[in-house]
Structures are given as structure tokens and as C-alpha cells.
Motif scaffolding. Structure first.
Motif, short mmCIF file in Angstrom:
data_model
loop_
_atom_site.label_atom_id
_atom_site.label_comp_id
_atom_site.label_asym_id
_atom_site.label_seq_id
_atom_site.Cartn_x
_atom_site.Cartn_y
_atom_site.Cartn_z
N THR A 1 0.83 -1.20 0.00
CA THR A 1 0.00 0.00 0.00
C THR A 1 0.86 1.26 0.00
OG1 THR A 1 -1.69 -1.21 1.23
CG2 THR A 1 -1.89 1.18 1.25
N ALA A 2 2.03 1.14 0.66
CA ALA A 2 2.94 2.30 0.72
C ALA A 2 3.72 2.49 -0.58
CB ALA A 2 3.90 2.14 1.89
N GLY A 3 3.50 1.58 -1.54
CA GLY A 3 4.13 1.79 -2.86
C GLY A 3 5.22 0.80 -3.21
N ALA A 4 5.50 -0.16 -2.33
CA ALA A 4 6.56 -1.13 -2.63
C ALA A 4 6.00 -2.26 -3.47
CB ALA A 4 7.14 -1.68 -1.34
N GLU A 5 6.91 -2.93 -4.17
CA GLU A 5 6.52 -4.12 -4.96
C GLU A 5 6.88 -5.35 -4.13
OE1 GLU A 5 7.95 -6.47 -9.00
OE2 GLU A 5 8.73 -4.46 -8.61
N ILE A 6 5.95 -6.24 -3.93
CA ILE A 6 6.18 -7.45 -3.12
C ILE A 6 6.49 -8.61 -4.06
CG2 ILE A 6 5.23 -9.00 -1.36
CD1 ILE A 6 5.55 -6.08 -0.39
N VAL A 7 7.65 -9.28 -3.85
CA VAL A 7 8.02 -10.39 -4.72
C VAL A 7 8.36 -11.62 -3.88
CG1 VAL A 7 8.87 -8.95 -6.62
CG2 VAL A 7 10.44 -9.61 -4.80
N ASP A 8 8.00 -12.79 -4.39
CA ASP A 8 8.38 -14.03 -3.72
C ASP A 8 9.83 -14.35 -4.06
OD1 ASP A 8 5.96 -14.59 -2.43
OD2 ASP A 8 5.09 -15.40 -4.28
N ILE A 9 10.59 -14.76 -3.03
CA ILE A 9 12.00 -15.09 -3.26
C ILE A 9 12.32 -16.42 -2.60
CG2 ILE A 9 12.79 -12.68 -3.43
CD1 ILE A 9 13.84 -13.02 -0.50
N SER A 10 13.48 -16.97 -2.96
CA SER A 10 13.92 -18.22 -2.34
C SER A 10 15.30 -18.04 -1.72
CB SER A 10 13.97 -19.32 -3.40
OG SER A 10 14.47 -20.51 -2.82
N LEU A 11 15.44 -18.49 -0.49
CA LEU A 11 16.74 -18.53 0.20
C LEU A 11 16.97 -20.01 0.55
CD1 LEU A 11 16.10 -15.47 2.55
CD2 LEU A 11 17.66 -15.49 0.60
N PRO A 12 17.41 -20.82 -0.43
CA PRO A 12 17.33 -22.28 -0.32
C PRO A 12 18.08 -22.90 0.85
CG PRO A 12 18.53 -21.61 -2.31
CD PRO A 12 17.91 -20.39 -1.76
N HIS A 13 19.12 -22.24 1.36
CA HIS A 13 19.91 -22.89 2.42
C HIS A 13 19.46 -22.50 3.83
CE1 HIS A 13 22.49 -23.25 -1.18
NE2 HIS A 13 22.75 -24.44 -0.66
N THR A 14 18.30 -21.84 3.92
CA THR A 14 17.79 -21.38 5.22
C THR A 14 17.69 -22.51 6.24
OG1 THR A 14 16.58 -19.56 4.22
CG2 THR A 14 15.80 -20.30 6.36
N LYS A 15 17.27 -23.69 5.79
CA LYS A 15 17.02 -24.78 6.75
C LYS A 15 18.30 -25.24 7.45
CE LYS A 15 17.05 -28.31 3.11
NZ LYS A 15 16.20 -29.08 2.25
N TYR A 16 19.45 -24.90 6.87
CA TYR A 16 20.72 -25.31 7.50
C TYR A 16 21.28 -24.23 8.42
CZ TYR A 16 20.39 -28.52 3.54
OH TYR A 16 19.94 -29.45 2.64
N ALA A 17 20.57 -23.09 8.52
CA ALA A 17 21.14 -21.95 9.25
C ALA A 17 21.30 -22.23 10.75
CB ALA A 17 20.27 -20.71 9.04
N LEU A 18 20.23 -22.73 11.37
CA LEU A 18 20.32 -22.99 12.82
C LEU A 18 21.41 -24.01 13.16
CD1 LEU A 18 16.78 -23.06 14.53
CD2 LEU A 18 18.72 -21.60 15.10
N PRO A 19 21.45 -25.18 12.47
CA PRO A 19 22.53 -26.12 12.79
C PRO A 19 23.92 -25.52 12.57
CG PRO A 19 20.88 -27.15 11.36
CD PRO A 19 20.49 -25.72 11.50
N ALA A 20 24.09 -24.76 11.49
CA ALA A 20 25.41 -24.15 11.23
C ALA A 20 25.75 -23.14 12.32
CB ALA A 20 25.42 -23.47 9.86
N TYR A 21 24.75 -22.34 12.70
CA TYR A 21 24.97 -21.33 13.75
C TYR A 21 25.39 -21.99 15.05
CZ TYR A 21 24.00 -17.77 17.25
OH TYR A 21 24.11 -16.89 18.31
N TYR A 22 24.69 -23.08 15.43
CA TYR A 22 24.99 -23.74 16.71
C TYR A 22 26.20 -24.66 16.65
CZ TYR A 22 21.36 -21.45 19.26
OH TYR A 22 20.63 -20.47 19.91
#
Length: 495
Positions: A293-314
Motif C-alpha cells: 500500500t505504501a508503494g513497494a513491490e512485493i516479490v516471492d524469493i527463495s533462500l534455499p539454504h535457510t534450513k541449514y542456518a540454525l545447525p550451522a549457527y549452533y
């Protein structure tokens, strides 16, 4: 003016410049509020003498007419920042009695700008935790309550004392640090704004280290404009920190136009977790609509390695922690265990560390030492570092495709009760960081903005992730989201 402690940084700055109040009056209002709020256990080392001395100096400076934005504004400092002559314990028993002979770069920059330090704030021990339940000072308590329920809630962690103090109007703003979400998660839990800048934007010198490649300081404030004002003072190149970026610091406040027309906001499909509460899902979708509504364009994106983030972080964070915390051995400073007749240096190390570190810190040090050990270094630590590179590349690809910012939930739920996530399953607690750790692994800026209440009347936050070094642009998008969300709820006073 009454209720001076309820002002934000921008309002208080403008009132000081107009002569409507003084820094001494502002500081006195905050000190009074702090003394009446011991039930929150937010401030753990109060410094009223230092505060009054700095407030008087700030008033004199404002009269002369050359005062920077932060001059005369009373703030709290997280106990992870070393402050000269004031206890700096990182909420750990092992640093009992430690009063540094030096000041951290960030707290020094704030002091040089005329900010008034009210005292040190509670936190999880060595910043390891998501609920402020691992502190040697005891739990910090959220000023919020669930409906008519009297159960004490967590203000989040590790910057729980900072979150609680800002939300309860004990100070105008506070410093926090963020290693895996420790500014953004508590900010979301108590309905305030918290920004983690790009890694290297704020100096880490004089901040007690947890995981050196992930730690970053940032402000926790009552709104986005205040975050812009305080962040500018905290940033800047520091020759004492080899990871500090030699980049000019823009005037972040001047960049808050609220105009985001044509901006491209990405919605990552990987953040749609199984079992995500419907309220969080709705908030996220409403947030995207507000930006559209404020004028931005909303787009779907993929960050495929997200599921490995928590294990890598810990793997990475405990590995760096075990290395950083090796220096606490009872030899030079802090606590030393009482030794028995015939005990040697090995027994002194063992007893001091066993007594001085809490269970969560011990757990992470042991995990870190394990993943760095000879047989497991490649299997765990090096593999986690490679995953980290892939996560960083996911973001780079999305930004290269023209996305300006990424919108996600800040937390998987509203604040939970103290003691509800027991030590029995630490992994449950670690899952609190599911939306925030990717930002630290990739070194990006991220901000949490309060955007609504759940059905029990507790705050919920949305997170915006920005391009590296573009905090000004990220703050402006957050400003547009804040304006659209119109969040003004405050906790009812019970303490």
C-alpha cells in the motif's frame, strides 16, 4: 513536562533544545522510574552519580549551542559493554568484581556525544540465551502480562534487560548486542524497535566477546527515528577493531522520508515454517500488504539454504565461544575458586570454571570444544563454515536480482513465560532464533519493528533484512512499515 521518562530520544532532544526541560530533569525522572522497578530486574548496576554528573555537563553543552543529537539523553548500557570503573560482568559469576580500567568504543562514543549512562542492564550470561534466564543476577522480567494472567514473561534474550527497561520507560533507549538475534528477538517480545547493523558497522572493541564473527552492537529504542539517531552515534571506524569498516556514517535520521515507492520487498518462501502460529502468518501477510500500500513491490524469493542456518549457527557460535572464553581461568581477573591443600594450576582452572560458568555457558563451551577437536574439525566446524558461505550467497543472489529488503517474522511466537521452556530441552529454546540467525551468518543488517498484538495482548514484531551497509535505506523501509502499522500499545503498569 510530566512523565519525562516516557519520551523517546527525538522528542526529548527537541524538548532539550527548546529549553522545555533539562537533562538533569530527564535523568532524575528515569532514575526515579528505575528505583521503582526492581521487580523487573532490568538494571543490575545503577550509576546515579555518573548519570547526574553527565546530565549537568550535557545541560552546559546544550546551553552553548553545539550539542550533538544524543546530548543529555539518558540511556542504559547492556552489561556486555565494558564501562570504566563500573562493574562489567557479562552477567557471569566468573567476572565477579571486575571493573574495567577502560571504556568500550561504543559506550565511549555515546558518552562523547553527551549521552547519560543510567547504569548497566541485565542479560543472559555471556549473551548466551534467548530468555534472559541464564543471568547470574536472576531473570529479567518483561513489563508485559498475558491478559489477566499474573505469570511473569520473558523479555527475550540475550538483551532482555535492555528490552524490559526501554519498554517500561526506565530509560529513553539502550544498547544491545546481537549474535543470533539478541537485539531483534527481545525487541519483538516487548514491542520496541531494535536494529542489528551490518557486521563491522559498530566497533566490537571493549564488548565482552561471545562469537567474534557474529557479534554486533546496536540500539534498542522506542521507535525507528530513535534507532536512526542512536545508531549514527554508535557507528564509525575504530582502528582498535580489525573487523571495523572504514566507511563514512550517513545521517540516518535525514534518510527517513517514509517514501518506499518502487522498492522491491522479498518474501522468502523458506520462512513459512510448519506449525507457524496463524497469528504470526497473518501479521506477516498484513505487513506485506502495508508495504504494498505504501508503494513497494512485493516479490516471492527463495533462500534455499535457510534450513541449514540454525545447525550451522549452533556449531560456529559455540566453537568461537569456547575459544573466546578460554581466557577466563581465575588467573588475572574475575573470580578464582578456593583451592584445597595440594591443588595445582590444573585444579585451579577446573574449579574456577566449574564454579564461574552457568550451565548454558558450560554446555556451549563443551559443544564448541568438541566441534574444534582434531577428529571433528572437518566434519562439523569446516562444514558449518561452508554452509555459512552458501547462506551468504543466497542473500547476495536475491539482492543482485534487485530486491531492496526482505520481510520476515521476527520470532516464531509472542513472549513465553519464564520457566516455560525448561533446561530439559535446550533445542526448543534455540528454535527461537530461527528467523534471526541467517542475518548474523551473512553479516547483514536486520531490524525488528513492532507490528501488532496477539490474542492475549502481547506484542508481535516483523523483521526487515537489508543490503549490507545500507542501514539508512533499511531504516526508511522500517519507518514506512512502522507508520502503516501504527503500533502504540504499552504494557499496563504492575511493577
Amino acid at each position: 513536562m510530566s512523565d519525562l521518562n516516557k519520551l523517546g530520544l527525538a522528542e526529548a532532544r527537541d524538548a532539550l533544545r527548546k529549553g522545555e526541560t533539562t537533562s538533569v530533569e530527564l535523568t532524575d525522572a528515569c532514575l526515579t522510574a528505575i528505583d521503582a522497578a526492581d521487580a523487573l530486574n532490568a538494571f543490575v548496576h545503577k550509576t546515579p552519580e555518573i548519570a547526574m554528573e553527565r546530565a549537568k555537563a550535557a545541560d552546559a553543552r546544550i546551553k552553548e549551542g553545539d550539542a550533538p543529537s544524543m546530548c543529555g539523553l539518558p540511556i542504559g548500557i547492556k552489561d556486555l559493554f565494558c564501562t570504566k570503573g563500573v562493574p562489567s560482568q557479562a552477567a557471569s559469576k566468573i567476572l565477579e568484581g571486575f571493573k574495567p580500567e577502560y571504556e568500550s568504543t561504543v559506550s565511549q562514543q555515546l558518552a562523547d556525544a553527551g549521552a547519560v549512562m543510567l547504569g548497566k542492564l541485565n542479560m543472559d550470561e555471556f549473551a548466551m540465551g534467548s530468555s534472559n534466564e541464564t543471568s547470574v543476577y536472576g531473570n529479567a522480567v518483561s513489563p508485559w502480562r498475558r491478559g489477566n494472567d499474573d505469570a511473569q514473561l520473558t523479555p527475550g534474550g540475550s538483551s532482555g534487560g535492555s528490552a524490559s527497561a526501554v519498554a517500561a520507560d526506565l530509560c529513553l533507549a539502550a544498547t544491545g548486542t546481537d549474535t543470533g538475534g539478541s537485539i531483534r528477538q527481545p525487541a519483538a517480545f516487548v514491542g520496541i524497535t531494535g536494529i542489528k547493523p551490518t557486521y563491522g558497522r559498530c566497533s566490537r572493541w571493549g564488548i565482552v566477546a561471545f562469537a567474534s564473527s557474529l557479534d554486533q552492537a546496536g540500539p534498542m529504542t522506542k521507535n525507528v527515528r530513535d534507532a536512526a539517531i542512536m545508531l549514527e552515534t554508535m557507528c564509525g571506524h575504530d582502528p582498535k577493531d580489525s573487523t571495523s569498516a572504514e566507511l563514512a556514517v550517513p545521517d540516518f535520521e535525514a534518510m527517513l522520508t517514509g517514501d518506499i515507492k518502487g522498492k522491491k520487498i522479498g518474501i522468502p518462501k523458506e520462512y513459512r515454517m510448519d506449525g507457524m502460529p496463524a497469528e504470526i502468518e497473518k501479521l506477516w501477510s498484513d505487513g506485506a500488504d502495508m508495504l504494498k500500500t505504501a508503494g513497494a513491490e512485493i516479490v516471492d524469493i527463495s533462500l534455499p539454504h535457510t534450513k541449514y542456518a540454525l545447525p550451522a549457527y549452533y556449531v560456529i557460535a559455540p566453537a568461537e565461544a569456547s575459544s573466546n572464553l578460554a581466557r577466563y581461568d581465575g588467573v588475572r581477573y574475575g573470580r578464582r575458586a578456593t583451592l584445597a591443600q595440594g591443588d595445582g594450576i590444573t585444579e585451579m582452572y577446573e574449579k574456577t570454571r566449574a564454579e564461574g560458568f552457568g550451565h548454558e555457558v558450560q554446555r556451549r563451551v563443551m559443544i564448541g570444544t568438541y566441534v574444534l577437536s582434531a577428529g571433528f574439525y572437518d566434519a562439523y566446524y569446516n562444514r558449518a563454515r561452508r554452509v555459512r558461505t552458501l547462506i551468504k550467497k543466497d542473500f547476495e543472489d536475491v539482492f543482485a536480482a534487485g530486491v531492496d529488503a526482505i520481510l520476515t517474522p521476527a520470532t516464531p511466537s509472542a513472549a513465553f513465560g519464564l520457566g516455560e521452556m525448561t533446561e530439559a530441552d535446550p533445542v526448543q529454546m534455540y528454535l527461537n532464533d530461527v528467523f534471526t540467525v541467517t542475518v548474523n551468518l551473512a553479516g547483514l543488517p536486520g531490524i525488528s519493528v513492532p507490528a501488532g498484538l496477539d490474542k492475549q495482548g502481547l506484542p508481535l514484531g516483523l523483521q526487515l533484512i537489508g543490503r549490507p551497509w545500507e542501514e539508512g535505506d533499511l531504516l526508511n523501509t522500517a519507518y514506512a512499515l512502522e507508520t502503516a502499522a501504527g503500533f502504540v500499545a504499552k504494557p499496563a503498569k504492575w511493577w
